[in-house]
Enzyme design. Structure first.
Site, PDB file in Angstrom:
ATOM      1  CD  GLU A 128      -1.524  -0.003   3.590  1.00  0.00           C
ATOM      2  OE1 GLU A 128      -2.622   0.502   3.399  1.00  0.00           O
ATOM      3  OE2 GLU A 128      -1.210  -0.601   4.635  1.00  0.00           O
ATOM      4  CG  HIS A 140       0.731 -27.062  -0.997  1.00  0.00           C
ATOM      5  ND1 HIS A 140       0.556 -28.405  -1.230  1.00  0.00           N
ATOM      6  CD2 HIS A 140       1.169 -26.960   0.285  1.00  0.00           C
ATOM      7  CE1 HIS A 140       0.848 -29.083  -0.127  1.00  0.00           C
ATOM      8  NE2 HIS A 140       1.235 -28.223   0.800  1.00  0.00           N
TER       9      HIS A 140
HETATM   10  C1  F6R Z   1      -4.166  -0.632   5.926  1.00  0.00           C
HETATM   11  C2  F6R Z   1      -5.350   0.014   6.441  1.00  0.00           C
HETATM   12  C3  F6R Z   1      -6.671  -0.549   6.088  1.00  0.00           C
HETATM   13  C4  F6R Z   1      -7.601  -0.522   7.312  1.00  0.00           C
HETATM   14  C5  F6R Z   1      -9.010  -0.969   6.900  1.00  0.00           C
HETATM   15  C6  F6R Z   1      -9.942  -1.045   8.086  1.00  0.00           C
HETATM   16  O1  F6R Z   1      -3.008  -0.042   6.404  1.00  0.00           O
HETATM   17  O2  F6R Z   1      -5.272   0.993   7.128  1.00  0.00           O
HETATM   18  O3  F6R Z   1      -6.566  -1.825   5.567  1.00  0.00           O
HETATM   19  O4  F6R Z   1      -7.081  -1.360   8.295  1.00  0.00           O
HETATM   20  O5  F6R Z   1      -9.522  -0.084   5.960  1.00  0.00           O
HETATM   21  O6  F6R Z   1     -10.068   0.190   8.700  1.00  0.00           O
HETATM   22  P1  F6R Z   1     -10.620   0.330  10.153  1.00  0.00           P
HETATM   23  O7  F6R Z   1      -9.674  -0.329  11.067  1.00  0.00           O
HETATM   24  O8  F6R Z   1     -10.707   1.804  10.380  1.00  0.00           O
HETATM   25  O9  F6R Z   1     -11.970  -0.329  10.184  1.00  0.00           O
END
Ligand code: F6R
Length: 611
Positions: free
Chosen positions: A491, A507
């Site tokens: 990311e 696998h």
């Molecule tokens: C990755 C990231 C996202 C969040 C996801 C959930 O670094 O930040 O994958 O973890 O969008 O967000 P929350 O925790 O706010 O529900």
């Protein structure tokens, strides 16, 4: 995702709105705009693609002193490219009604077609533009702007938060929400500030009113009226106090929030365990769970729902709760859970994990089981957020605001809190209970020791920064960590990275390995270390470069790996926290070396409030 700010009061409204948008920009940052009513009661819109700071001079030129009412928006594109045409606010054809909107209007195409048939024109590709035009239509029909807004809101389907400004009532902001957050700050001189996230408000006031689904707020100076736009019934606004720590949201000496938040890890662990872990007494105190002790006695299964990094924290939690408390756990991506038809009994807990507390899919998962009679718990960072308010009980992460899009300290806090929950549910009966309590007290220092290796990790990151792909492998509790490590790298550095259970390599994925395909292997001391070492051997035999995470003192790893990052010795259950920290630093330094915008990676936004 997108951010909404509105202000009405004695201050220069556009300044307050721009400042608020800057505080929310981490949520969506492809375009930005404001609407305001000037001293001569004319309505104006200034908007463009790009960041908030680029809008400041344009707004300063146009919004002369004496502008006391304004709404603004930072956008994360859902419908249409990020350009000035699609940026918010959107206006009706007469340019008298201005709307900013978060979320998705699912029936916008149908509404747009109907409006086009009766003569309305559309100038953007957004779903939002139907809103001001529909309000215009109803206003011309009923002669009441408030009724027109009510009728429009009742025609919309989907999840949305809106703020509306109009020259027809130049002293009023209307705001409404369905499944998308909106909060109103009550200022000192009878002024109000509206935002989709308390981060934009806390500098002005800590007194806030969280809007609920179907709330319509009519905001005038010193006067706030809230009603349910579906039932058409008045409601008493409930004022609450924000307990955010504003200071933590500033950068200090760090170049960006991600690095700052990684370096907060020792404090994050301390805060998450503060007053909760009493190692000498052998006690775990979790007030949120104590209140539901009676119900917890009948629990025979836990389903964890979450997205992204929080989902991977949930997977770590699965290993912890099953091992320590002996309760079967299943972890599901919230976006999948919503549409599954699985049997769900009252003796199952639904545990939602979320940093922001606003993730649409996680909220939808909680909504889905609303009538099942089961307990809904939360592990949430943002206090007062929608998930925190929707759950029956829970444990806050207390990591403070996380501003970088890529989640770092929230993962550390979530895993720490899940360890506490697992220990709490174990009722002290697991053989490692006492040892683990003690270890949690030592963990901040060990996290610091990982951070102290930042320069060494940077050296390794520079060596591998030009790789176009990466594999992360781990076993048991380190398997979800491998998934999280890969997510972090992809990311922020845009390198394709996959996480795999080390035992799965043969696998299929082993076919990918060659001298240009590095593997990040999580190989700390554990009952399965020998197995992981064999997997590393197999990769090495195929010429794949290896970066290994190993426990300090492990000699076996050196001849196998090209690079080794050593972690302090800790219990198996607490290894994920230290391993995550090292991988966060690695991803950070790769992205830094590539000169990328680390806090705001392309195409992403903090807090995913649309499905
Ligand atoms: C990755 C990231 C996202 C969040 C996801 C959930 O670094 O930040 O994958 O973890 O969008 O967000 P929350 O925790 O706010 O529900």
């Amino acid at each position: 995702m997108c951010g909404i700010v509105g202000y009405l009061g004695d201050k220069q409204a556009t300044d307050v709105v721009i400042e608020g948008l800057a505080a929310l920009e981490y949520r969506g940052y492809d375009s930005v705009g404001v609407a305001f009513i000037s001293k001569d009661r004319a309505g104006k819109v200034v908007k463009q693609a790009g960041r908030v700071e680029s809008l400041v001079p344009l707004v300063k030129q146009q919004a002369l002193a004496g502008c006391h009412i304004s709404i603004g928006h930072t956008r994360w594109a859902t419908h249409g490219l990020p350009n000035s045409k699609n940026a918010h606010p959107h206006a009706n054809n007469d340019n008298t009604i201005f709307v900013v909107h978060n979320g998705i209007i699912e029936n916008y195409q149908e509404l747009r077609d109907q409006l086009i048939k009766i003569g309305y024109n559309f100038y953007s590709e957004t779903d939002t533009e139907v809103i001001p035009n529909l309000i215009d239509y109803y206003n011309k029909k009923t002669g009441s702007l408030e009724q027109a807004i009510r009728d429009t809101l009742n025609d919309l389907s989907g999840a949305f938060a809106v703020a509306i400004l109009s020259t027809l009532e130049p002293d009023t902001i209307y705001a409404a929400r369905v499944s998308s957050p909106l909060v109103i700050g009550v200022g000192e001189n009878q002024d109000y500030i509206l935002a989709s996230d308390p981060n934009a408000i806390m500098e002005h006031t800590k007194k806030v009113i969280f809007l609920d689904d179907n709330d319509l707020a009519v905001i005038k100076k010193g006067k706030l009226k809230i009603s349910d736009f579906k039932a058409n019934t008045a409601k008493d606004p409930k004022v609450e106090l924000l307990d955010y720590d504003q200071e933590k949201a500033s950068l200090g000496d760090f170049p960006n929030f991600m690095l700052k938040e990684i370096f907060e890890a020792p404090q994050t662990i301390k805060t998450a365990t503060l007053g909760r872990v009493l190692a000498d007494e052998g006690i775990i105190k979790l007030g949120g769970l104590e209140s539901i002790n009676a119900q917890l006695r009948y629990i025979d299964r836990i389903v964890i729902v979450a997205c992204g990094t929080s989902y991977y924290a949930g997977m770590v939690g699965e290993y912890l709760i099953e091992e320590l408390a002996g309760i079967p756990v299943e972890v599901q991506q919230a976006s999948e859970f919503k549409y599954r038809h699985e049997p769900f009994s009252r003796s199952t807990i639904l545990l939602a994990i979320s940093q922001s507390g606003e993730t649409a899919d996680t909220l939808a998962a909680l909504e889905k089981v609303k009538d099942f009679g089961c307990l809904r718990l939360g592990v949430v960072n943002a206090t007062g957020s929608s998930i925190a308010r929707l759950t029956d009980a829970g444990v806050y992460c207390h990591a403070g605001p996380e501003r970088a899009v890529a989640s770092t300290k929230a993962f550390i806090a979530q895993v720490t809190v899940l360890t506490l929950i697992a220990l709490y549910l174990s009722k002290g009966e697991h053989k490692s209970y006492r040892k683990l309590l003690k270890e949690l007290e030592l963990l901040p220092e060990k996290a610091k020791a990982v951070l102290d290796q930042a320069n060494e990790i940077k050296r390794i990151a520079l060596k591998y920064k030009d790789s176009s792909e990466f594999l992360y492998i781990g076993r048991t509790i380190l398997y979800p960590c491998a998934l999280e490590g890969a997510l972090k790298l992809k990311e922020i550095s845009y390198i394709h990275a996959e996480g795999y259970a080390a035992g799965e390599m043969k696998h299929g994925p082993l076919a990918l390995i060659d001298k240009n395909f590095p593997t990040f292997a999580l190989a700390t001391n554990s009952a399965v270390l020998e197995k992981t070492l064999s997997n590393i051997e197999e990769i090495k035999a195929r010429g794949g470069p290896i970066i290994a995470l190993a426990t300090l003192g492990n000699k076996k790893i050196q001849p196998l790996a090209d690079e080794v990052i050593y972690l302090p010795e800790t219990l198996e259950q607490t290894q994920p926290i230290l391993a995550a920290l090292a991988m966060q630093l690695f991803a950070y330094f790769v992205a830094e070396a590539k000169g990328l915008d680390i806090d705001r990676p392309r195409n992403l936004a903090k807090s995913v409030t649309v499905e």
